[in-house]
Design a protein around this motif. Structure first.
Motif, PDB file in Angstrom:
ATOM      1  N   ASP A  55      -9.725  85.099  29.903  1.00 22.26           N
ATOM      2  CA  ASP A  55     -10.632  86.093  29.922  1.00 22.26           C
ATOM      3  C   ASP A  55      -9.868  87.488  30.395  1.00 22.26           C
ATOM      4  O   ASP A  55      -8.770  87.785  30.225  1.00 22.26           O
ATOM      5  CB  ASP A  55     -11.399  85.928  31.048  1.00 22.26           C
ATOM      6  N   SER A  56     -10.664  88.419  30.204  1.00 27.14           N
ATOM      7  CA  SER A  56     -10.167  89.973  30.550  1.00 27.14           C
ATOM      8  C   SER A  56      -9.338  89.988  31.864  1.00 27.14           C
ATOM      9  O   SER A  56      -8.874  91.456  31.912  1.00 27.14           O
ATOM     10  CB  SER A  56     -11.266  91.029  30.308  1.00 27.14           C
ATOM     11  N   SER A  58      -7.196  87.962  33.576  1.00 28.04           N
ATOM     12  CA  SER A  58      -6.082  87.520  33.792  1.00 28.04           C
ATOM     13  C   SER A  58      -5.200  86.799  32.681  1.00 28.04           C
ATOM     14  O   SER A  58      -6.106  86.730  31.642  1.00 28.04           O
ATOM     15  CB  SER A  58      -6.167  86.200  34.913  1.00 28.04           C
ATOM     16  N   PRO A  59      -4.062  87.092  32.698  1.00 30.26           N
ATOM     17  CA  PRO A  59      -3.281  86.328  31.487  1.00 30.26           C
ATOM     18  C   PRO A  59      -3.338  85.021  31.384  1.00 30.26           C
ATOM     19  O   PRO A  59      -3.630  84.170  32.695  1.00 30.26           O
ATOM     20  CB  PRO A  59      -1.658  86.944  31.660  1.00 30.26           C
ATOM     21  N   GLY A  60      -3.002  84.304  30.440  1.00 32.92           N
ATOM     22  CA  GLY A  60      -3.377  82.835  30.114  1.00 32.92           C
ATOM     23  C   GLY A  60      -2.123  81.902  30.836  1.00 32.92           C
ATOM     24  O   GLY A  60      -1.115  82.654  31.178  1.00 32.92           O
ATOM     25  N   THR A  61      -2.154  80.643  31.262  1.00 33.93           N
ATOM     26  CA  THR A  61      -1.298  79.824  31.726  1.00 33.93           C
ATOM     27  C   THR A  61      -1.578  78.549  31.279  1.00 33.93           C
ATOM     28  O   THR A  61      -2.720  78.022  31.038  1.00 33.93           O
ATOM     29  CB  THR A  61      -1.450  79.841  33.167  1.00 33.93           C
ATOM     30  N   VAL A  62      -0.497  77.839  30.794  1.00 33.96           N
ATOM     31  CA  VAL A  62      -0.651  76.412  30.049  1.00 33.96           C
ATOM     32  C   VAL A  62      -0.141  75.433  30.699  1.00 33.96           C
ATOM     33  O   VAL A  62      -0.543  74.354  30.298  1.00 33.96           O
ATOM     34  CB  VAL A  62      -0.239  76.632  28.714  1.00 33.96           C
ATOM     35  N   GLY A  63       1.054  75.458  31.600  1.00 36.50           N
ATOM     36  CA  GLY A  63       1.488  74.156  31.882  1.00 36.50           C
ATOM     37  C   GLY A  63       1.735  73.971  33.618  1.00 36.50           C
ATOM     38  O   GLY A  63       2.573  72.852  33.585  1.00 36.50           O
ATOM     39  N   ASP A  64       1.476  74.876  34.356  1.00 31.85           N
ATOM     40  CA  ASP A  64       1.997  74.420  35.710  1.00 31.85           C
ATOM     41  C   ASP A  64       1.449  73.097  36.300  1.00 31.85           C
ATOM     42  O   ASP A  64       1.868  72.637  37.396  1.00 31.85           O
ATOM     43  CB  ASP A  64       1.780  75.594  36.444  1.00 31.85           C
ATOM     44  N   TYR A  65       0.424  72.426  35.756  1.00 34.45           N
ATOM     45  CA  TYR A  65      -0.142  71.357  36.453  1.00 34.45           C
ATOM     46  C   TYR A  65       0.682  70.245  36.376  1.00 34.45           C
ATOM     47  O   TYR A  65       0.340  69.063  36.695  1.00 34.45           O
ATOM     48  CB  TYR A  65      -1.427  70.956  35.584  1.00 34.45           C
ATOM     49  N   VAL A 137      -4.980  80.868  25.814  1.00 33.03           N
ATOM     50  CA  VAL A 137      -5.647  79.971  26.756  1.00 33.03           C
ATOM     51  C   VAL A 137      -5.400  79.909  28.095  1.00 33.03           C
ATOM     52  O   VAL A 137      -4.243  80.322  28.429  1.00 33.03           O
ATOM     53  CB  VAL A 137      -5.902  78.372  26.272  1.00 33.03           C
ATOM     54  N   GLN A 138      -6.131  79.523  29.101  1.00 30.70           N
ATOM     55  CA  GLN A 138      -5.921  79.209  30.492  1.00 30.70           C
ATOM     56  C   GLN A 138      -6.232  77.901  30.928  1.00 30.70           C
ATOM     57  O   GLN A 138      -7.176  77.432  30.276  1.00 30.70           O
ATOM     58  CB  GLN A 138      -6.333  80.525  31.388  1.00 30.70           C
ATOM     59  N   VAL A 139      -5.660  77.610  31.949  1.00 31.36           N
ATOM     60  CA  VAL A 139      -6.254  76.215  32.648  1.00 31.36           C
ATOM     61  C   VAL A 139      -7.307  76.555  33.392  1.00 31.36           C
ATOM     62  O   VAL A 139      -7.652  77.712  33.999  1.00 31.36           O
ATOM     63  CB  VAL A 139      -5.077  75.712  33.596  1.00 31.36           C
ATOM     64  N   ASP A 140      -8.445  75.795  32.883  1.00 30.78           N
ATOM     65  CA  ASP A 140      -9.796  75.918  33.501  1.00 30.78           C
ATOM     66  C   ASP A 140     -10.200  75.012  34.571  1.00 30.78           C
ATOM     67  O   ASP A 140     -11.010  75.395  35.376  1.00 30.78           O
ATOM     68  CB  ASP A 140     -10.950  75.966  32.257  1.00 30.78           C
ATOM     69  N   ALA A 141      -9.599  73.917  34.539  1.00 26.08           N
ATOM     70  CA  ALA A 141     -10.007  72.839  35.279  1.00 26.08           C
ATOM     71  C   ALA A 141      -8.798  71.613  35.325  1.00 26.08           C
ATOM     72  O   ALA A 141      -8.559  71.476  34.219  1.00 26.08           O
ATOM     73  CB  ALA A 141     -11.360  72.171  35.229  1.00 26.08           C
ATOM     74  N   VAL A 142      -8.644  71.125  36.525  1.00 28.63           N
ATOM     75  CA  VAL A 142      -7.552  70.074  36.646  1.00 28.63           C
ATOM     76  C   VAL A 142      -8.274  68.849  37.424  1.00 28.63           C
ATOM     77  O   VAL A 142      -9.090  69.266  38.408  1.00 28.63           O
ATOM     78  CB  VAL A 142      -6.184  70.485  37.325  1.00 28.63           C
ATOM     79  N   GLY A 143      -8.312  67.594  36.865  1.00 29.40           N
ATOM     80  CA  GLY A 143      -8.953  66.375  37.629  1.00 29.40           C
ATOM     81  C   GLY A 143     -10.379  66.769  37.693  1.00 29.40           C
ATOM     82  O   GLY A 143     -11.026  65.799  38.459  1.00 29.40           O
ATOM     83  N   ALA A 144     -10.936  67.200  36.430  1.00 23.69           N
ATOM     84  CA  ALA A 144     -12.339  67.031  36.256  1.00 23.69           C
ATOM     85  C   ALA A 144     -12.727  66.499  34.962  1.00 23.69           C
ATOM     86  O   ALA A 144     -11.793  66.157  34.287  1.00 23.69           O
ATOM     87  CB  ALA A 144     -12.895  68.451  36.130  1.00 23.69           C
ATOM     88  N   PRO A 145     -13.854  65.896  34.681  1.00 22.09           N
ATOM     89  CA  PRO A 145     -14.020  65.107  33.649  1.00 22.09           C
ATOM     90  C   PRO A 145     -13.881  66.170  32.273  1.00 22.09           C
ATOM     91  O   PRO A 145     -14.088  67.411  32.417  1.00 22.09           O
ATOM     92  CB  PRO A 145     -15.773  64.932  33.639  1.00 22.09           C
TER      93      PRO A 145
END
Length: 221
Positions: A55-56, A58-65, A137-145
């Motif tokens: 989104d406008s 924040s920058p994207g994040t792909v892997g810290d999960y 892209v960015q992480v939108d949800a972790v541990g959700a369907p």
């Protein structure tokens, strides 16, 4: 995951599990995902991650999960089927292999597959592509369907994958599905044995009920 049924289920193919899902009229056979690196075999519970376009704000994040994935789990990544940027690369494969993560399944693409091969780390995806997902892209949800090509995956659902593709077994139906898959496997082995012993394939299939294996009896729950 450690009882005798699950020990036997680890030997099932994706096709055998898909047939058992059909018997229960359950979805779960994922179209389009294929092995792209590492060993062509996965069996384990899903750890789910969903991505969204940046989104406008924040920058994207792909892997810290990755720090949160337990050993033995399978990373199931929903990148909405995007083929223009990756959400898994060489750093992730090397660290996941070191930490005992079983493998990764992606509704999207991955890169650095040579590093996954070197680490003997299984990757299943729509394909390979070299462009990073950082700032895309960015992480939108972790541990959700999440969704894999339209198939719903909840945390803890069972992932079975091999050279023929990926199937998802709902955790609450896993015992019933695997029991049925093992029973169907036994029937098919008897058909092959009878045919190899001289019976016609037509008669062997008829004798062991091959054509009705996936049809759930009307009275069954």
């Amino acid at each position: 995951m450690e009882d005798s049924l699950f020990t036997q289920a680890r030997g099932l193919s994706s096709a055998e599990v898909s047939d058992a899902l059909d018997y229960f009229c359950l979805p779960g056979s994922v179209p389009g995902l294929v092995p792209v690196a590492g060993p062509r075999r996965l069996f384990g519970p899903a750890f789910t991650v969903r991505f969204a376009p940046v989104d406008s704000e924040s920058p994207g994040t792909v892997g810290d999960y990755l720090d949160d994935i337990p050993a033995g789990a399978i990373a199931v990544l929903d990148n909405a089927g995007r083929s223009d940027c990756t959400v898994w690369g060489g750093i992730m494969s090397q660290l996941a292999a070191h930490r005992g993560v079983t493998g990764t399944v992606i509704d999207g693409v991955c890169r650095d597959t040579a590093e996954a091969d070197a680490a003997a780390y299984p990757l299943f995806a729509l394909g390979r592509f070299m462009r990073t997902g950082k700032d895309r892209v960015q992480v939108d949800a972790v541990g959700a369907p999440v969704s894999l090509a339209g198939v719903r995956v909840a945390p803890g659902d069972l992932v079975v994958a091999d050279q023929d593709g990926v199937v998802i077994v709902p955790a609450g139906r896993a015992h019933a599905v695997f029991e049925r898959a093992l029973a169907m496997q036994a029937v098919e082995l008897r058909i092959v044995a009878a045919a190899l012993d001289g019976m016609s394939l037509r008669d062997a299939r008829r004798q062991f009920g091959y054509h009705t294996l996936q049809r759930k009896p009307a009275h069954a729950a």
